[in-house]
Design a protein around this motif. Structure first.
Motif, PDB file in Angstrom:
ATOM      1  N   ARG A   1     -18.669   9.603   3.364  1.00 49.85           N
ATOM      2  CA  ARG A   1     -18.416   9.094   4.709  1.00 49.85           C
ATOM      3  C   ARG A   1     -17.208   9.777   5.347  1.00 49.85           C
ATOM      4  O   ARG A   1     -16.309  10.249   4.646  1.00 49.85           O
ATOM      5  CB  ARG A   1     -18.137   7.582   4.669  1.00 49.85           C
ATOM      6  CG  ARG A   1     -19.324   6.717   4.287  1.00 49.85           C
ATOM      7  CD  ARG A   1     -18.927   5.257   4.412  1.00 49.85           C
ATOM      8  NE  ARG A   1     -20.007   4.347   4.019  1.00 49.85           N
ATOM      9  CZ  ARG A   1     -20.336   3.259   4.706  1.00 49.85           C
ATOM     10  NH1 ARG A   1     -19.683   2.956   5.823  1.00 49.85           N
ATOM     11  NH2 ARG A   1     -21.304   2.474   4.288  1.00 49.85           N
ATOM     12  N   THR A   2     -17.174   9.761   6.675  1.00 53.59           N
ATOM     13  CA  THR A   2     -15.975  10.163   7.399  1.00 53.59           C
ATOM     14  C   THR A   2     -14.973   9.020   7.377  1.00 53.59           C
ATOM     15  O   THR A   2     -15.316   7.878   7.022  1.00 53.59           O
ATOM     16  CB  THR A   2     -16.286  10.507   8.862  1.00 53.59           C
ATOM     17  OG1 THR A   2     -16.726   9.298   9.521  1.00 53.59           O
ATOM     18  CG2 THR A   2     -17.378  11.565   8.965  1.00 53.59           C
TER      19      THR A   2
ATOM     20  N   ASP B   1     -20.740   6.973  -2.098  1.00 52.84           N
ATOM     21  CA  ASP B   1     -20.874   6.552  -0.699  1.00 52.84           C
ATOM     22  C   ASP B   1     -19.573   6.782   0.066  1.00 52.84           C
ATOM     23  O   ASP B   1     -19.579   7.306   1.188  1.00 52.84           O
ATOM     24  CB  ASP B   1     -21.275   5.084  -0.643  1.00 52.84           C
ATOM     25  CG  ASP B   1     -21.418   4.581   0.789  1.00 52.84           C
ATOM     26  OD1 ASP B   1     -22.313   5.074   1.497  1.00 52.84           O
ATOM     27  OD2 ASP B   1     -20.624   3.722   1.194  1.00 52.84           O
ATOM     28  N   LEU B   2     -18.458   6.398  -0.526  1.00 52.81           N
ATOM     29  CA  LEU B   2     -17.162   6.560   0.148  1.00 52.81           C
ATOM     30  C   LEU B   2     -16.829   8.027   0.375  1.00 52.81           C
ATOM     31  O   LEU B   2     -16.339   8.411   1.449  1.00 52.81           O
ATOM     32  CB  LEU B   2     -16.053   5.895  -0.683  1.00 52.81           C
ATOM     33  CG  LEU B   2     -16.069   4.367  -0.723  1.00 52.81           C
ATOM     34  CD1 LEU B   2     -15.098   3.848  -1.772  1.00 52.81           C
ATOM     35  CD2 LEU B   2     -15.724   3.792   0.648  1.00 52.81           C
TER      36      LEU B   2
ATOM     37  N   PRO C   1     -16.065  14.311   6.071  1.00 54.55           N
ATOM     38  CA  PRO C   1     -15.777  13.950   4.681  1.00 54.55           C
ATOM     39  C   PRO C   1     -15.437  15.189   3.841  1.00 54.55           C
ATOM     40  O   PRO C   1     -15.713  16.313   4.254  1.00 54.55           O
ATOM     41  CB  PRO C   1     -17.094  13.317   4.220  1.00 54.55           C
ATOM     42  CG  PRO C   1     -18.140  14.022   5.015  1.00 54.55           C
ATOM     43  CD  PRO C   1     -17.518  14.258   6.366  1.00 54.55           C
TER      44      PRO C   1
ATOM     45  N   GLN D   1     -16.155   6.203   9.505  1.00 56.74           N
ATOM     46  CA  GLN D   1     -17.222   5.431   8.870  1.00 56.74           C
ATOM     47  C   GLN D   1     -16.662   4.511   7.781  1.00 56.74           C
ATOM     48  O   GLN D   1     -17.149   3.390   7.599  1.00 56.74           O
ATOM     49  CB  GLN D   1     -18.267   6.374   8.284  1.00 56.74           C
ATOM     50  CG  GLN D   1     -19.105   7.073   9.350  1.00 56.74           C
ATOM     51  CD  GLN D   1     -19.957   8.194   8.774  1.00 56.74           C
ATOM     52  OE1 GLN D   1     -19.633   8.785   7.731  1.00 56.74           O
ATOM     53  NE2 GLN D   1     -21.057   8.501   9.455  1.00 56.74           N
ATOM     54  N   ARG D   2     -15.641   4.968   7.070  1.00 57.91           N
ATOM     55  CA  ARG D   2     -15.013   4.110   6.063  1.00 57.91           C
ATOM     56  C   ARG D   2     -14.284   2.939   6.727  1.00 57.91           C
ATOM     57  O   ARG D   2     -14.272   1.826   6.204  1.00 57.91           O
ATOM     58  CB  ARG D   2     -14.063   4.924   5.179  1.00 57.91           C
ATOM     59  CG  ARG D   2     -14.776   5.928   4.274  1.00 57.91           C
ATOM     60  CD  ARG D   2     -13.841   6.523   3.239  1.00 57.91           C
ATOM     61  NE  ARG D   2     -12.786   7.346   3.811  1.00 57.91           N
ATOM     62  CZ  ARG D   2     -12.884   8.641   4.061  1.00 57.91           C
ATOM     63  NH1 ARG D   2     -14.026   9.284   3.802  1.00 57.91           N
ATOM     64  NH2 ARG D   2     -11.864   9.312   4.567  1.00 57.91           N
TER      65      ARG D   2
END
Length: 313
Positions: A259-260, A255-256, A182, A263-264
């Protein structure tokens, strides 16, 4: 009597088609259009434009393939009138002539490279028609695209009061700032500062801080709202006109950005073509809410695409 029309919105990240039946011109402003079909493809036309100033040949080809499929649908469904609007990426490109020639050959009509002001007004028309009666005016409508974000203030009765377009779209901000996976805290801080500067300039032009209701358009907003609602699949009917508080938007954004990309991609409502740029799009929305002092945002699935269709009335 209805009129069947076809509207195409070609932006920096996606190209979308709406074939719809428009009501009789004598119908009131509360009468909606009737969808025949809506389609969306992620083609990333604006790939690298911020850096090179040119549309990449592979991006033009991706757009051509999607447009050829749309042209077949338009013919099959019998649309009487067709309008295609091309926005930020093709405004900025030095080789826009190559894009125009491709569109004319594939679709049979020339693309209109609309100004930022016209883009904003079309977005406002699409968003405001059909709003719930309890939506309090004046409205600040923000359309967060791939290359730019449009800010429009107005009312249902009086129309647009002021409009401006700023170059802070989700693709542009990702390519300019968010390189890590991220992204690092320094990258996020740089993007936030860039966005805040542009938002403040926009709010100096349009009286957005005096608006009563914030309406958010396009995929970044609807995806954030879908995540905030905890949806297990993308449901336009539940997203359209849903209201989400600033605190929820801030939480989803954090949160977004943490994340990688993989993960998104695992988020149930995430379109695969949006996973690498959604962090920037969410950040644009969060900063707009902060700088405009908005406690909540109302999502709209109706936007510039619907405005293009209404313009063919």
């Amino acid at each position: 009597m209805t009129t069947r029309v076809a509207a195409i919105d070609c932006g920096t990240n996606s190209i979308r088609l709406l074939v719809a039946d428009l009501p009789d011109p004598g119908a009131g402003p509360e009468v909606p259009l009737t969808d025949v079909t809506r389609r969306m493809e992620i083609v990333r036309l604006g790939q690298g434009v911020d850096r090179t100033g040119r549309l990449a040949p592979e991006a033009i080809e991706r757009t051509r393939v999607a447009l050829a499929s749309y042209a077949a649908d338009i013919e099959k469904l019998g649309a009487e009138r067709v309008r295609m609007c091309a926005t930020s990426a093709s405004r900025d490109a030095s080789n826009a002539g190559d894009f125009r020639a491709m569109v004319e050959q594939t679709l049979g009509v020339a693309p209109e490279v609309v100004t930022g002001d016209e883009e904003a007004r079309l977005s406002f028309t699409g968003a405001v028609r059909g709003l719930p009666a309890d939506a309090e005016p004046p409205f600040l409508v923000v359309d967060i695209g791939g290359g730019s974000t449009e800010f429009v203030v107005g009312t249902r009765e009086g129309g647009v009061t002021a409009a401006v377009s700023m170059d802070i779209g989700c693709v542009r901000m990702t390519e300019r700032h968010l390189h890590g996976d991220p992204p690092g805290l320094d990258e996020i801080a740089a993007a936030q500062a860039d966005i805040a500067l542009a938002v403040d300039r926009a709010l100096d032009v349009v009286p957005g801080r005096q608006a009563a209701t914030l309406i958010g358009l396009a995929g970044s907003v609807t995806t954030v709202v879908a995540i905030a609602q905890g949806l297990r699949e993308y449901d336009p009917e539940r997203i359209h006109h849903a209201r989400v508080a600033y605190e929820q938007v801030a939480q989803v954004t954090a949160d977004l950005l943490g994340r990688t990309r993989e993960q998104r991609l695992a988020i149930p409502v995430m379109h695969p073509g949006r996973a690498d740029v959604i962090g920037a799009g969410a950040l644009v929305l969060r900063v707009i809410m902060e700088r405009a002092g908005m406690p909540s945002v109302v999502a709209s699935e109706h936007d510039i695409l619907d405005g293009i269709a209404w313009s063919l009335r």
